[in-house]
Design an enzyme around this catalytic site. Structure first.
Site, PDB file in Angstrom:
ATOM      1  N   ASP A  65       0.818  -1.221   0.000  1.00  0.00           N
ATOM      2  CA  ASP A  65       0.000   0.000   0.000  1.00  0.00           C
ATOM      3  C   ASP A  65       0.848   1.265   0.000  1.00  0.00           C
ATOM      4  O   ASP A  65       0.403   2.312   0.463  1.00  0.00           O
ATOM      5  CB  ASP A  65      -0.956   0.037   1.216  1.00  0.00           C
ATOM      6  CG  ASP A  65      -1.770  -1.229   1.371  1.00  0.00           C
ATOM      7  OD1 ASP A  65      -2.365  -1.655   0.369  1.00  0.00           O
ATOM      8  OD2 ASP A  65      -1.792  -1.791   2.483  1.00  0.00           O
ATOM      9  N   THR A  92      -9.715  -4.726  -0.458  1.00  0.00           N
ATOM     10  CA  THR A  92     -10.636  -5.220   0.559  1.00  0.00           C
ATOM     11  C   THR A  92     -11.491  -4.144   1.207  1.00  0.00           C
ATOM     12  O   THR A  92     -12.523  -4.445   1.796  1.00  0.00           O
ATOM     13  CB  THR A  92      -9.849  -5.918   1.687  1.00  0.00           C
ATOM     14  OG1 THR A  92      -9.000  -4.941   2.333  1.00  0.00           O
ATOM     15  CG2 THR A  92      -8.991  -7.043   1.132  1.00  0.00           C
ATOM     16  N   THR A 111       2.624 -12.563   2.998  1.00  0.00           N
ATOM     17  CA  THR A 111       1.971 -13.132   1.831  1.00  0.00           C
ATOM     18  C   THR A 111       2.657 -14.456   1.494  1.00  0.00           C
ATOM     19  O   THR A 111       3.563 -14.890   2.205  1.00  0.00           O
ATOM     20  CB  THR A 111       1.995 -12.136   0.652  1.00  0.00           C
ATOM     21  OG1 THR A 111       1.086 -12.568  -0.350  1.00  0.00           O
ATOM     22  CG2 THR A 111       3.389 -11.962   0.076  1.00  0.00           C
ATOM     23  N   LYS A 134       2.659   2.120  -5.096  1.00  0.00           N
ATOM     24  CA  LYS A 134       3.402   1.593  -6.246  1.00  0.00           C
ATOM     25  C   LYS A 134       2.665   1.841  -7.553  1.00  0.00           C
ATOM     26  O   LYS A 134       3.292   2.101  -8.585  1.00  0.00           O
ATOM     27  CB  LYS A 134       3.646   0.087  -6.069  1.00  0.00           C
ATOM     28  CG  LYS A 134       4.582  -0.259  -4.914  1.00  0.00           C
ATOM     29  CD  LYS A 134       4.838  -1.748  -4.824  1.00  0.00           C
ATOM     30  CE  LYS A 134       3.606  -2.535  -4.430  1.00  0.00           C
ATOM     31  NZ  LYS A 134       3.075  -2.193  -3.093  1.00  0.00           N
ATOM     32  N   GLY A 166      -3.334  -4.150  -4.865  1.00  0.00           N
ATOM     33  CA  GLY A 166      -4.287  -3.067  -5.054  1.00  0.00           C
ATOM     34  C   GLY A 166      -3.577  -1.820  -5.511  1.00  0.00           C
ATOM     35  O   GLY A 166      -2.971  -1.120  -4.710  1.00  0.00           O
ATOM     36  N   HIS A 167      -3.595  -1.544  -6.810  1.00  0.00           N
ATOM     37  CA  HIS A 167      -2.902  -0.384  -7.357  1.00  0.00           C
ATOM     38  C   HIS A 167      -3.932   0.620  -7.883  1.00  0.00           C
ATOM     39  O   HIS A 167      -4.708   0.306  -8.779  1.00  0.00           O
ATOM     40  CB  HIS A 167      -1.952  -0.808  -8.473  1.00  0.00           C
ATOM     41  CG  HIS A 167      -0.804  -1.640  -7.982  1.00  0.00           C
ATOM     42  ND1 HIS A 167       0.091  -2.254  -8.827  1.00  0.00           N
ATOM     43  CD2 HIS A 167      -0.415  -1.947  -6.725  1.00  0.00           C
ATOM     44  CE1 HIS A 167       0.994  -2.916  -8.094  1.00  0.00           C
ATOM     45  NE2 HIS A 167       0.693  -2.734  -6.835  1.00  0.00           N
ATOM     46  N   GLN A 202       2.383  -6.060  -3.129  1.00  0.00           N
ATOM     47  CA  GLN A 202       2.596  -6.105  -1.691  1.00  0.00           C
ATOM     48  C   GLN A 202       3.887  -5.344  -1.321  1.00  0.00           C
ATOM     49  O   GLN A 202       4.223  -4.379  -1.965  1.00  0.00           O
ATOM     50  CB  GLN A 202       2.614  -7.543  -1.153  1.00  0.00           C
ATOM     51  CG  GLN A 202       1.263  -8.245  -1.204  1.00  0.00           C
ATOM     52  CD  GLN A 202       0.960  -8.871  -2.550  1.00  0.00           C
ATOM     53  OE1 GLN A 202       1.783  -9.565  -3.130  1.00  0.00           O
ATOM     54  NE2 GLN A 202      -0.228  -8.635  -3.059  1.00  0.00           N
TER      55      GLN A 202
END
Length: 429
Positions: A13, A300, A238, A16, A40-41, A223
């Site tokens: 987060d 999420t 992860t 990136k 999540g980008h 990640q």
């Protein structure tokens, strides 16, 4: 002109997506090399916001975008994301996106197993996204995965389904759940296979051709290093390697071709889910960081835990990940704080440490040692040069640079694509 590898230097987060998008206009190819659709980008382009989970960020600019063998691919999630991004005006076709034919697939049995484990009642859940990423990697390592190439041979696929269910149905029985019918799983895979096969390609060869043609490749990680299965805060990690070395293994290029390694780090720290977080804040400052930084997970929607910048653990991840330079993001979130703190050491049982110990119990017990820095009342939002920053903000960035023992190459000052202060161009370093 170098290739560039972008990796997260914290718990993910870090921003990136924006930096990959910003860099990709000078790249010819963008390649994902690990993770799944738990990434999540978020890309902000003018009035449009693109939220990507599996697709490489280069697709927004129409760049050749490849999903490497190190990624686990949920074909249903891939098609849903492709449809959503296409509706926003982005061209998603097999000419633009290629999936490694040796990438392992995430199947319904993986998603269900992930949920079964996260619903355990002994308080030991890891805090996954319940998307099946971990179980898919387990099957890959266990040599029973169904891969993209298996979709092209129905006879072979039947054998692969029988093999994977031999393992999964034993687990399901042990967890008190009914077996997954082989006929159902086979039918589900065969239904979606024709929609995925056109995207399949020998990605290693695609990238080799690009390297021979002197094209520039941007390798995109997901990640962050603190979630690396080997080097992160295990077991709250992860299921893949997230450090820069995986860019080679996860795409099929040689280590020399990963190029300049750009580590992305926020100007403060966040974490989603369970696990140690030495500089976490539970006060008004932590609340303000979360609100101003809009700290909710792209994938999420979960609220992120927030804390002061931890120079100790960030320095450690930069060393492990072979980072060449750092992009410091979200500096503008710190605008208006009277005093800022930076973690410069840990204390554990009366001992001062300059690294995070490896043990789970020790990690949970370390306490931060802080250095206080003067905050600033002016705005850094949207700044694109040092001259636009308050003097205290410049001092903060330079002190971070000293503490992490790595040059800061870029500073991001808003979610907007062009709001970046560039000190070192990764493609020309």
């Amino acid at each position: 002109m170098a290739n560039v590898t972008v990796v997260g230097a914290q718990w993910g987060d870090e921003g990136k997506g924006k930096l990959v998008d910003w860099l990709s206009h000078r790249a010819d190819v963008v390649a994902r090399f690990q993770g799944g659709h738990n990434a999540g980008h978020t890309l902000v382009v003018g009035e449009k916001v693109y939220k990507l989970s599996l697709l490489p960020s280069g697709v927004v600019r129409g760049k050749l975008s490849v999903i490497g063998n190190g990624v686990v691919v949920d074909p249903w999630a891939f098609l849903a994301e492709a449809e959503r991004i296409t509706a926003q005006g982005v061209n998603i076709t097999p000419d633009v996106v290629k999936i490694s034919e040796t990438a392992a697939l995430i199947l319904p049995i993986h998603r269900e197993l992930d949920a079964f484990r996260e619903n355990r009642d002994d308080g030991e859940a890891i805090g996954t996204t319940r998307r099946g990423i971990g179980p898919a990697y387990e099957d890959k390592v266990g040599r029973r995965a169904i891969r993209v190439i298996d979709l092209m041979d129905e006879t072979a696929l039947k054998a692969r389904v029988a093999d994977i269910l031999h393992h999964h149905n034993a687990l399901r029985r042990g967890l008190g759940h009914p077996e997954y019918p082989a006929e159902q799983l086979l039918a589900e895979i065969l239904e979606i296979a024709p929609k995925i096969i056109p995207y399949a390609a020998p990605v290693w060869r695609v990238l080799a051709d690009a390297i021979r043609a002197d094209q520039k490749i941007l390798f995109e990680g997901a990640q962050g290093a603190l979630l690396d299965v080997d080097h992160g805060t295990y077991p709250f990690v992860t299921s893949s390697n997230t450090v820069s070395g995986q860019a080679s293994a996860g795409t099929g290029v040689g280590p020399k071709d990963v190029g300049y390694v750009l580590g992305i780090a926020k100007a403060y720290m966040t974490r989603v889910g369970a696990g140690p977080f030495p500089s976490e804040l539970h006060d008004d400052d932590g609340q303000q960081l979360g609100e101003r930084g809009h700290e909710f997970g792209t994938v999420t929607g979960r609220k992120r835990r927030c804390g002061w910048f931890d120079a100790v653990i960030t320095r450690q991840t930069l060393q492990v990940g072979g980072v060449t330079g750092v992009a410091l993001t979200k500096l503008d979130v710190l605008d208006g704080f009277k005093t800022l703190k930076v973690c410069v050491a840990y204390e554990l049982d009366g001992q001062r440490l300059d690294y995070l110990p490896a043990g789970k119990e020790a990690q949970a017990r370390v306490t931060p040692v802080y250095e206080e820095l003067e905050g600033w009342q002016g705005s850094t939002a949207g700044a694109r040069s040092w001259a636009e920053l308050p003097a205290e903000a410049v001092k903060y960035v330079r002190r971070i640079e000293e503490l992490i023992e790595c040059p800061i190459a870029l500073v991001s000052t808003s979610p907007e694509r062009e709001d970046v202060i560039l000190m070192q161009d990764p493609f020309r370093a």
